[in-house]
Design an enzyme around this catalytic site. Structure first.
Site, PDB file in Angstrom:
ATOM      1  CB  CYS A   2     -32.907 -27.104 -16.898  1.00 60.22           C
ATOM      2  SG  CYS A   2     -32.521 -28.078 -15.431  1.00 60.22           S
TER       3      CYS A   2
ATOM      4  CB  CYS B 159     -33.161 -25.310 -13.689  1.00 59.26           C
ATOM      5  SG  CYS B 159     -31.664 -26.098 -14.319  1.00 59.26           S
TER       6      CYS B 159
END
Length: 322
Positions: A79, A82
């Site tokens: 991600c 993230c």
């Protein structure tokens, strides 16, 4: 990207429940008992950020939340947002000096926790206060708004639940602050971009990210930041009601559908945004189709190429095109 659900309505509701009084009483009793035994041991700054799995969730999160608000960062290695949000939360956990504990949960290794919290996309940030879970926001967000949310969280935790946080070893904290972190080649430009976002200067943020990419076209943080800043700039002056009505009334109007998709994504409705543009690709041809395709690719950059929702939408786009 503008945070989704960046509101503390859940905390406000939580403050009214019976659990608040019970948790406050329990916290006071815990502190009194600790005082009789010489006080609660201080923790080091590194202990303010912990990795949590399903096996240790009850001990590390639920039980800890009786003493300190626990902020949970649901993330994954693939991600891209993230990778932007995680280090920021870790830095803030140390800076807040024990007023909250940061628990990091890798969703790939802890699918059950992801399902229990009803998470549809990451990064997703929740809090647990006195055993009660509540959503904070989803997606990467400007630091100023994250700080505002954390400030409200720790205030409610103290006022309503009596949770004053953890005691941090002052000497260890001073050592952590003095540790020199080498600056990266683009740190100043990236910091300038974040500061511009915090100040609402979207054009300044866009330019700062472009300055990085002019020298390093593949820089992942700058690419993500630029896509998010450009999206926010596009939706800043929109009237959501008018945009959505125009899109509903004119399903074949390319510009109307593109504008509505921008609003969908900025509001956190990722799959709605992708689905809207894929459907528009199916209904159009020529330059109109190409305009929709290009915008969809830009929206993919906002979320990150490795997000499974992007992967699914890419497949749908390929099917619509060919």
């Amino acid at each position: 990207m503008q945070p989704r659900n960046m509101s503390m309505s859940g905390v406000v509701d939580l403050a009214a429940v019976k659990a608040a009084g019970e948790a406050k009483t329990k916290a006071e009793q815990t502190r009194a008992e600790a005082a009789r035994h010489g006080g609660t041991p201080a923790v080091t700054p590194s202990a303010l950020v912990i990795d949590v799995d399903e096996a240790g969730f009850e001990r590390d999160v639920i039980q800890q939340s009786a003493e300190v608000p626990v902020v949970i960062d649901f993330w994954a290695e693939w991600c891209e947002p993230c990778k932007q949000l995680g280090p920021l939360l870790e830095r803030l956990a140390v800076e807040y000096n024990g007023r909250f504990l940061l628990a990091k949960v890798d969703v790939d290794a802890n699918q059950m926790l992801m399902q229990q919290f009803g998470i549809q996309g990451i990064p997703a940030v929740f809090a647990v206060v006195a055993g009660q879970a509540l959503p904070l926001f989803q997606g990467a967000a400007p630091e100023a708004q994250i700080r505002q949310t954390l400030d409200q969280l720790v205030q409610v935790a103290e006022e309503r639940f009596g949770l004053t946080g953890l005691q941090v070893d002052a000497d260890a904290a001073a050592g952590a602050e003095s540790a020199a972190v080498p600056a990266g080649p683009y740190d100043a430009l990236l910091d300038a971009a974040v500061s511009a976002l915090d100040a609402g200067d979207l054009s300044g943020a866009v330019q700062a990210y472009r300055n990085v990419l002019a020298d390093d076209p593949g820089h992942p943080e700058a690419k993500l930041g630029l896509a998010q800043a450009e999206l926010l700039a596009r939706v800043q002056e929109m009237n959501p009601g008018e945009v959505r009505k125009n899109a509903a009334d004119n399903p074949t109007d390319v510009e109307a559908q593109i504008a509505a998709a921008d609003l969908d994504l900025a509001g956190g409705h990722v799959q709605d945004a992708f689905g809207r543009l894929v459907d528009t690709v199916r209904r159009t041809a020529g330059e109109d189709r190409d305009a929709v395709r290009v915008r969809l690719l830009k929206l993919f950059e906002v979320i990150g190429s490795e997000d499974p929702r992007v992967t699914a939408a890419r497949q749908a786009l390929a099917s619509a095109l060919f």
